[in-house]
Design a protein around this motif. Structure first.
Motif, PDB file in Angstrom:
ATOM      1  N   ALA A  97      48.522  61.379  55.280  1.00  0.00           N
ATOM      2  CA  ALA A  97      48.444  60.397  56.418  1.00  0.00           C
ATOM      3  C   ALA A  97      47.164  60.211  57.126  1.00  0.00           C
ATOM      4  N   GLN A  98      46.645  61.622  57.582  1.00  0.00           N
ATOM      5  CA  GLN A  98      45.712  61.701  58.584  1.00  0.00           C
ATOM      6  C   GLN A  98      44.155  61.531  58.199  1.00  0.00           C
ATOM      7  N   PHE A  99      44.215  61.732  56.828  1.00  0.00           N
ATOM      8  CA  PHE A  99      42.708  61.361  56.309  1.00  0.00           C
ATOM      9  C   PHE A  99      42.597  60.013  56.160  1.00  0.00           C
ATOM     10  N   ALA A 100      43.472  59.022  55.808  1.00  0.00           N
ATOM     11  CA  ALA A 100      43.510  57.728  55.664  1.00  0.00           C
ATOM     12  C   ALA A 100      43.546  57.060  57.266  1.00  0.00           C
ATOM     13  N   ARG A 101      44.395  57.741  57.973  1.00  0.00           N
ATOM     14  CA  ARG A 101      44.379  57.202  59.377  1.00  0.00           C
ATOM     15  C   ARG A 101      44.178  58.364  60.315  1.00  0.00           C
ATOM     16  N   PRO A 102      43.102  58.716  60.626  1.00  0.00           N
ATOM     17  CA  PRO A 102      43.091  59.838  61.467  1.00  0.00           C
ATOM     18  C   PRO A 102      43.365  59.792  62.965  1.00  0.00           C
ATOM     19  N   GLU A 103      43.777  58.625  63.306  1.00  0.00           N
ATOM     20  CA  GLU A 103      44.129  58.134  64.710  1.00  0.00           C
ATOM     21  C   GLU A 103      45.577  58.423  65.025  1.00  0.00           C
ATOM     22  N   LEU A 104      46.194  58.681  63.552  1.00  0.00           N
ATOM     23  CA  LEU A 104      47.737  59.125  63.707  1.00  0.00           C
ATOM     24  C   LEU A 104      47.685  60.668  64.502  1.00  0.00           C
ATOM     25  N   THR A 105      48.788  60.661  65.143  1.00  0.00           N
ATOM     26  CA  THR A 105      49.253  61.947  65.816  1.00  0.00           C
ATOM     27  C   THR A 105      50.625  62.133  65.628  1.00  0.00           C
ATOM     28  N   TRP A 106      50.978  63.378  66.076  1.00  0.00           N
ATOM     29  CA  TRP A 106      52.450  63.832  65.982  1.00  0.00           C
ATOM     30  C   TRP A 106      52.840  64.485  67.019  1.00  0.00           C
ATOM     31  N   ALA A 107      54.279  64.808  67.128  1.00  0.00           N
ATOM     32  CA  ALA A 107      54.596  65.471  68.290  1.00  0.00           C
ATOM     33  C   ALA A 107      54.146  66.749  68.393  1.00  0.00           C
ATOM     34  N   TYR A 108      53.655  67.509  67.520  1.00  0.00           N
ATOM     35  CA  TYR A 108      53.140  68.897  67.828  1.00  0.00           C
ATOM     36  C   TYR A 108      51.558  68.744  68.389  1.00  0.00           C
ATOM     37  N   ASP A 109      51.002  67.556  68.488  1.00  0.00           N
ATOM     38  CA  ASP A 109      49.744  67.289  69.266  1.00  0.00           C
ATOM     39  C   ASP A 109      50.100  67.085  70.758  1.00  0.00           C
ATOM     40  N   LEU A 110      50.106  68.461  71.220  1.00  0.00           N
ATOM     41  CA  LEU A 110      50.205  68.338  72.608  1.00  0.00           C
ATOM     42  C   LEU A 110      49.563  67.324  73.561  1.00  0.00           C
ATOM     43  N   ASP A 111      48.255  67.142  73.544  1.00  0.00           N
ATOM     44  CA  ASP A 111      47.474  66.264  74.023  1.00  0.00           C
ATOM     45  C   ASP A 111      46.913  64.900  72.904  1.00  0.00           C
ATOM     46  N   GLN A 112      47.884  63.994  72.794  1.00  0.00           N
ATOM     47  CA  GLN A 112      47.754  63.273  71.601  1.00  0.00           C
ATOM     48  C   GLN A 112      46.264  62.575  71.472  1.00  0.00           C
ATOM     49  N   SER A 113      45.848  62.188  72.738  1.00  0.00           N
ATOM     50  CA  SER A 113      44.517  61.351  72.831  1.00  0.00           C
ATOM     51  C   SER A 113      43.251  62.482  72.478  1.00  0.00           C
ATOM     52  N   ILE A 114      43.419  63.711  72.988  1.00  0.00           N
ATOM     53  CA  ILE A 114      42.385  64.534  72.411  1.00  0.00           C
ATOM     54  C   ILE A 114      42.293  64.964  71.078  1.00  0.00           C
ATOM     55  N   ALA A 115      43.492  65.081  70.495  1.00  0.00           N
ATOM     56  CA  ALA A 115      43.747  65.568  68.973  1.00  0.00           C
ATOM     57  C   ALA A 115      43.173  64.437  68.143  1.00  0.00           C
ATOM     58  N   CYS A 116      43.674  63.149  68.647  1.00  0.00           N
ATOM     59  CA  CYS A 116      43.065  61.925  67.792  1.00  0.00           C
ATOM     60  C   CYS A 116      41.602  61.876  67.955  1.00  0.00           C
TER      61      CYS A 116
END
Length: 94
Positions: free
Chosen positions: A32-51
């Motif tokens: 999922a995340q190669f096709a849509r790297p903006e996707l985050t999930w619950a384990y991304d504690l800071d979703q905006s930084i991870a994205c």
């Protein structure tokens, strides 16, 4: 390189002739995340930084044609990044 959790690190090894990016856990769900790297999930504690970091890392890997290695990649866990549609694809080394 900040990632999905405090203290996450990524490493670059550059020999001058070849380059490899070790991204650790930055990409959890490659399908999922190669096709849509903006996707985050619950384990991304800071979703905006991870994205933001994931988007930057994949762009850099593609632009420099660096090898990419990560904990959750398809075996053997090492490959290149290709553009595909509006995202990317992981091309494992053969």
């Amino acid at each position: 390189m900040p990632g999905h959790a405090p203290g996450h690190m990524a490493y670059v090894l550059d020999s001058g002739e070849d380059r490899i990016l070790f991204c650790g856990d930055l990409i959890h769900v490659p399908a999922a995340q190669f096709a849509r790297p903006e996707l985050t999930w619950a384990y991304d504690l800071d979703q905006s930084i991870a994205c933001a970091t994931r988007v930057k890392l994949l762009r850099e890997a593609f632009d420099t044609q660096a090898w990419l290695a990560g904990a959750h990649m398809a075996k053997p866990g090492l490959g290149r990044v290709a553009e595909e549609g509006s995202g990317y694809a992981f091309l494992p080394i053969e």
